[in-house]
Design a protein around this motif. Structure first.
Motif, short mmCIF file in Angstrom:
data_model
loop_
_atom_site.label_atom_id
_atom_site.label_comp_id
_atom_site.label_asym_id
_atom_site.label_seq_id
_atom_site.Cartn_x
_atom_site.Cartn_y
_atom_site.Cartn_z
N ALA A 95 54.17 93.17 60.84
CA ALA A 95 55.44 92.72 60.28
C ALA A 95 55.27 91.27 59.83
CB ALA A 95 56.56 92.83 61.31
N ILE A 96 55.61 91.01 58.59
CA ILE A 96 55.61 89.66 58.05
C ILE A 96 57.04 89.16 58.12
CG2 ILE A 96 55.09 88.19 56.07
CD1 ILE A 96 53.26 90.49 55.08
N VAL A 97 57.29 88.15 58.93
CA VAL A 97 58.65 87.67 59.16
C VAL A 97 58.82 86.31 58.49
CG1 VAL A 97 60.44 87.23 60.87
CG2 VAL A 97 58.61 88.85 61.38
N CYS A 98 59.88 86.18 57.70
CA CYS A 98 60.12 84.94 56.95
C CYS A 98 61.53 84.42 57.25
CB CYS A 98 60.00 85.18 55.44
SG CYS A 98 58.42 85.88 54.91
N LEU A 99 61.64 83.10 57.37
CA LEU A 99 62.94 82.47 57.54
C LEU A 99 63.39 81.84 56.23
CD1 LEU A 99 62.52 80.61 60.97
CD2 LEU A 99 63.25 82.97 60.53
N PHE A 100 64.67 81.96 55.94
CA PHE A 100 65.24 81.41 54.72
C PHE A 100 66.39 80.47 55.10
CE2 PHE A 100 63.17 85.34 53.73
CZ PHE A 100 62.60 85.15 52.47
N ILE B 110 66.94 85.88 58.18
CA ILE B 110 65.61 86.42 58.45
C ILE B 110 65.32 87.59 57.51
CG2 ILE B 110 64.12 87.48 60.20
CD1 ILE B 110 65.97 86.18 62.32
N GLY B 111 64.14 87.56 56.94
CA GLY B 111 63.67 88.67 56.12
C GLY B 111 62.34 89.17 56.66
N THR B 112 62.10 90.46 56.56
CA THR B 112 60.90 91.06 57.14
C THR B 112 60.26 92.03 56.16
OG1 THR B 112 61.90 90.92 59.34
CG2 THR B 112 59.98 92.34 59.10
N VAL B 113 58.94 92.01 56.13
CA VAL B 113 58.18 93.01 55.39
C VAL B 113 57.34 93.79 56.39
CG1 VAL B 113 56.39 93.43 53.65
CG2 VAL B 113 58.08 91.60 53.29
N LEU B 114 57.57 95.06 56.52
CA LEU B 114 56.74 95.93 57.33
C LEU B 114 55.63 96.48 56.45
CD1 LEU B 114 59.48 97.87 59.33
CD2 LEU B 114 58.30 95.75 59.95
N THR B 115 54.42 96.50 56.97
CA THR B 115 53.28 96.85 56.13
C THR B 115 52.17 97.53 56.91
OG1 THR B 115 51.57 95.95 54.66
CG2 THR B 115 52.33 94.54 56.45
N THR B 116 51.37 98.29 56.17
CA THR B 116 50.18 98.90 56.78
C THR B 116 49.02 97.90 56.84
OG1 THR B 116 49.60 99.76 54.58
CG2 THR B 116 50.75 101.25 56.09
N LEU B 117 49.18 96.75 56.19
CA LEU B 117 48.19 95.68 56.34
C LEU B 117 48.16 95.23 57.80
CD1 LEU B 117 48.64 93.28 53.29
CD2 LEU B 117 46.50 94.37 54.00
N GLU B 118 46.99 94.86 58.27
CA GLU B 118 46.89 94.42 59.65
C GLU B 118 46.59 92.93 59.70
OE1 GLU B 118 45.05 95.98 63.91
OE2 GLU B 118 44.48 96.94 62.02
N PHE B 119 47.46 92.18 60.41
CA PHE B 119 47.29 90.75 60.57
C PHE B 119 47.14 90.40 62.05
CE2 PHE B 119 49.81 91.14 56.66
CZ PHE B 119 49.09 90.31 55.79
N GLU B 120 46.50 89.27 62.32
CA GLU B 120 46.42 88.78 63.69
C GLU B 120 47.80 88.27 64.10
OE1 GLU B 120 44.06 85.35 66.29
OE2 GLU B 120 43.36 85.92 64.29
#
Length: 246
Positions: A11-16, A101-111
């Motif tokens: 999950a890529i989590v971003c604050l606005f 808060i905005g979130t991008v769920l993805t199949t990419l794998e991040f640490e």
């Protein structure tokens, strides 16, 4: 957009942040002063997804703003973006609690990131200032929160009306954030779409226009989804001569 039709790995989590210094009159909560954050956040996240997709064409992405199957604030906490306040808001050390808060769920794998060790100061100012005393309990008593009541449909009880009457906002409530020391001397949001603000809605105008005209003029604002009748109703309980100073 609800649950994605794939199994996310990250999950890529971003604050606005949306804070803009302002000391004039208002009858709206801060998060509604500019363009609806759902539109703004989705647009920015789509740009991010477009960039990631260009270099990872086989990966999948799902954009969320208030629609995530996961708890937004908890995800932001796990991402190391801030901590919880006693006012139940999520607080970032730089931007305070005036964030969405905005979130991008993805199949990419991040640490994964590490949660912050910083915590709320625990001054209890939000608890003392809350208009509906909804923070005086072990659990958040949402049904006496003014923000909730200004969005509640139907007739309001005398007690609910009295809570709305305690501040001039016809939509939302910022009291617990205004008194928070974590929100002192915040920088102006760098997000252009949030910098142009309209902190006041003319209730007399709302009474004279149709629902279609209301949607045409205010459909891009975060308070518009509930309709003009609710705003007009709330205003009945408020002394319109007393306007909130920010």
């Amino acid at each position: 957009m609800g649950t994605p039709d794939f199994m996310p790995r990250s999950a890529i989590v971003c604050l606005f942040p949306y804070h803009v210094p302002y000391s004039g009159a208002t009858n709206l909560a801060r998060y509604t002063w500019a363009t609806d954050y759902h539109l703004v956040v989705t647009d920015y996240l789509q740009r991010l997804v477009d960039e990631l997709s260009s270099t990872n064409p086989s990966e999948l992405f799902s954009i969320h703003c208030d629609t995530s199957p996961l708890a937004d604030r908890y995800m932001a906490y796990l991402a190391g973006l801030g901590f919880y306040g006693k006012n139940k808001c999520f607080i970032n050390p730089i931007w305070g609690s005036y964030i969405v808060i905005g979130t991008v769920l993805t199949t990419l794998e991040f640490e994964p990131n590490t949660p912050m060790t910083e915590t709320c100061l625990g001054c209890n100012r939000c608890i003392s200032a809350c208009l509906g005393k909804c923070l005086d309990h072990n659990e958040f008593k949402y049904d006496t929160c003014k923000s909730y009541l200004t969005q509640k449909k139907g007739d309001l009880t005398n007690n609910e009306q009295s809570i709305i009457k305690k501040s001039p906002l016809v939509f939302g409530c910022d009291v617990c954030q205004e008194v928070c020391p974590h929100n002192k001397d915040l920088p102006t949001t760098p997000i252009v779409e949030f910098q142009s603000i309209e902190p006041y809605v003319d209730i007399e105008e709302l009474e004279s226009i149709s629902n279609k005209e209301f949607k045409s003029k205010y459909g891009h604002r975060a308070f518009s989804w509930r309709g003009k009748k609710i705003l007009i109703r709330n205003n009945k309980y408020i002394d319109s001569k007393t306007l909130q100073k920010k």
